[in-house]
Design an enzyme around this catalytic site. Sequence first.
Site, PDB file in Angstrom:
ATOM      1  N   LYS A  84     -50.067 113.549   9.849  1.00  0.00           N
ATOM      2  CA  LYS A  84     -50.912 114.616   9.696  1.00  0.00           C
ATOM      3  C   LYS A  84     -50.317 115.575  10.767  1.00  0.00           C
ATOM      4  O   LYS A  84     -50.399 116.899  10.392  1.00  0.00           O
ATOM      5  CB  LYS A  84     -52.441 114.321  10.232  1.00  0.00           C
ATOM      6  CG  LYS A  84     -53.082 113.735   8.874  1.00  0.00           C
ATOM      7  CD  LYS A  84     -54.594 113.145   9.142  1.00  0.00           C
ATOM      8  CE  LYS A  84     -54.887 112.364   7.777  1.00  0.00           C
ATOM      9  NZ  LYS A  84     -56.348 111.758   7.983  1.00  0.00           N
ATOM     10  N   GLN A 139     -60.508 110.913  12.565  1.00  0.00           N
ATOM     11  CA  GLN A 139     -59.855 109.878  11.870  1.00  0.00           C
ATOM     12  C   GLN A 139     -60.995 108.755  11.700  1.00  0.00           C
ATOM     13  O   GLN A 139     -61.521 108.202  12.753  1.00  0.00           O
ATOM     14  CB  GLN A 139     -58.662 109.317  12.383  1.00  0.00           C
ATOM     15  CG  GLN A 139     -57.794 108.578  11.612  1.00  0.00           C
ATOM     16  CD  GLN A 139     -57.316 108.981  10.432  1.00  0.00           C
ATOM     17  OE1 GLN A 139     -57.153 110.138  10.022  1.00  0.00           O
ATOM     18  NE2 GLN A 139     -57.118 108.189   9.348  1.00  0.00           N
ATOM     19  N   ASP A 163     -62.013 117.978   5.885  1.00  0.00           N
ATOM     20  CA  ASP A 163     -61.973 116.777   5.156  1.00  0.00           C
ATOM     21  C   ASP A 163     -63.023 116.865   4.118  1.00  0.00           C
ATOM     22  O   ASP A 163     -62.833 116.056   3.153  1.00  0.00           O
ATOM     23  CB  ASP A 163     -62.398 115.480   6.094  1.00  0.00           C
ATOM     24  CG  ASP A 163     -61.508 114.571   6.624  1.00  0.00           C
ATOM     25  OD1 ASP A 163     -60.511 114.417   5.724  1.00  0.00           O
ATOM     26  OD2 ASP A 163     -61.606 113.974   7.522  1.00  0.00           O
TER      27      ASP A 163
HETATM   28  N1  GUN Z   1     -59.235 107.615   7.026  1.00  0.00           N
HETATM   29  C1  GUN Z   1     -58.474 107.167   6.124  1.00  0.00           C
HETATM   30  N2  GUN Z   1     -58.334 108.283   5.096  1.00  0.00           N
HETATM   31  C2  GUN Z   1     -58.910 109.431   5.923  1.00  0.00           C
HETATM   32  C3  GUN Z   1     -59.065 110.874   5.502  1.00  0.00           C
HETATM   33  O1  GUN Z   1     -58.712 111.183   4.565  1.00  0.00           O
HETATM   34  N3  GUN Z   1     -60.020 111.527   6.538  1.00  0.00           N
HETATM   35  C4  GUN Z   1     -60.458 110.905   7.540  1.00  0.00           C
HETATM   36  N4  GUN Z   1     -60.924 111.711   8.424  1.00  0.00           N
HETATM   37  N5  GUN Z   1     -59.876 109.548   7.980  1.00  0.00           N
HETATM   38  C5  GUN Z   1     -59.306 108.893   7.105  1.00  0.00           C
END
Ligand code: GUN
Length: 303
Positions: free
Chosen positions: A54, A98, A121
């Site tokens: 990311k 995350q 998100d």
């Molecule tokens: N953990 C796995 N996929 C995601 C996601 O799309 N967003 C977040 N915040 N955590 C994750």
Amino acid sequence: MSAKLIKGSEIREQILAEIKKEVEDIKAKYGKVPGLVTILVGENPASISYVTLKVQTAHSLGFHEVQDSQPVDLSEEALLALIDKYNKDESINGILVQLPLPKHINEKKVLTAIDPDKDVDGFHPVNVGRLMIGGSEVKFPPCTPAGIQELIVRSGTVTKGAEVVVVGRSNIVGKPIAVMMMQKAKGADSTVTVVHTGTKDLAGHCKRADILIVAAGVPGLVKPEWIKPGACVIDVGVNRVGEKVSEKTGKPVPILRGDVDFDAAKEIAGSITPVPGGVGPMTITMLMANTLKSLKFKLGIPV
Ligand code: GUN
């Protein structure tokens, strides 16, 4: 017949190029770039690799990016204080915590502490509500469903009036993609059915689908005879079914399989996403799109 492959890895590159261009234009006109903070608590290896990707992607697009890594024993109170700091930080447009979080931290409390206007998100209840209302209310559609919709639209699939069947009812994929596809909007306006573990005739419903979206987490669940000839099949499943040695690195890597029996399904479907390389690459791409959108909302630029 052999289905057209819907390659997420190619569509990702198109979308990232569009975002990069917009970031350059906005920077030239307003002197601002999108700011994204990624908060990681602990050292879960899968989370570290997601967060790294990311941050790298944000950097490659010219975003202001902050990677905030915290120890596994960070208190809930300290995490909430950190979120409050980024909520108030003018240079940050998107906050991503995350998941999963360590067990001593209440995930719901954390997600609802994020300013809904920085919740890229799309997990905050306010954004879930906005998605349900639809139209101009929607700020940040959750990233995986948004990526699925892009794949459907950019592969030239007709959605208006189409029979969409969604297999799975999770909060992060099944429920939101069902809501998105039924809205009266471009790339949607479909007739949607959601099927799940309590459904009596799974096969019967799938057979009606012009667009079949499978997010069940069960490898090979959807059999080729469940697919309507010519249908668009979106396989969201990423199931680890074993390990193999990578030819490139000589290191063990997981063998991934989707929720659809791909080899047989591609002989019946009109178009289909591969696993890997289908839906997977779209999630981070749409996170970038949401972060850019957040800056545009702030600057009053139409989205
Ligand atoms: N953990 C796995 N996929 C995601 C996601 O799309 N967003 C977040 N915040 N955590 C994750």
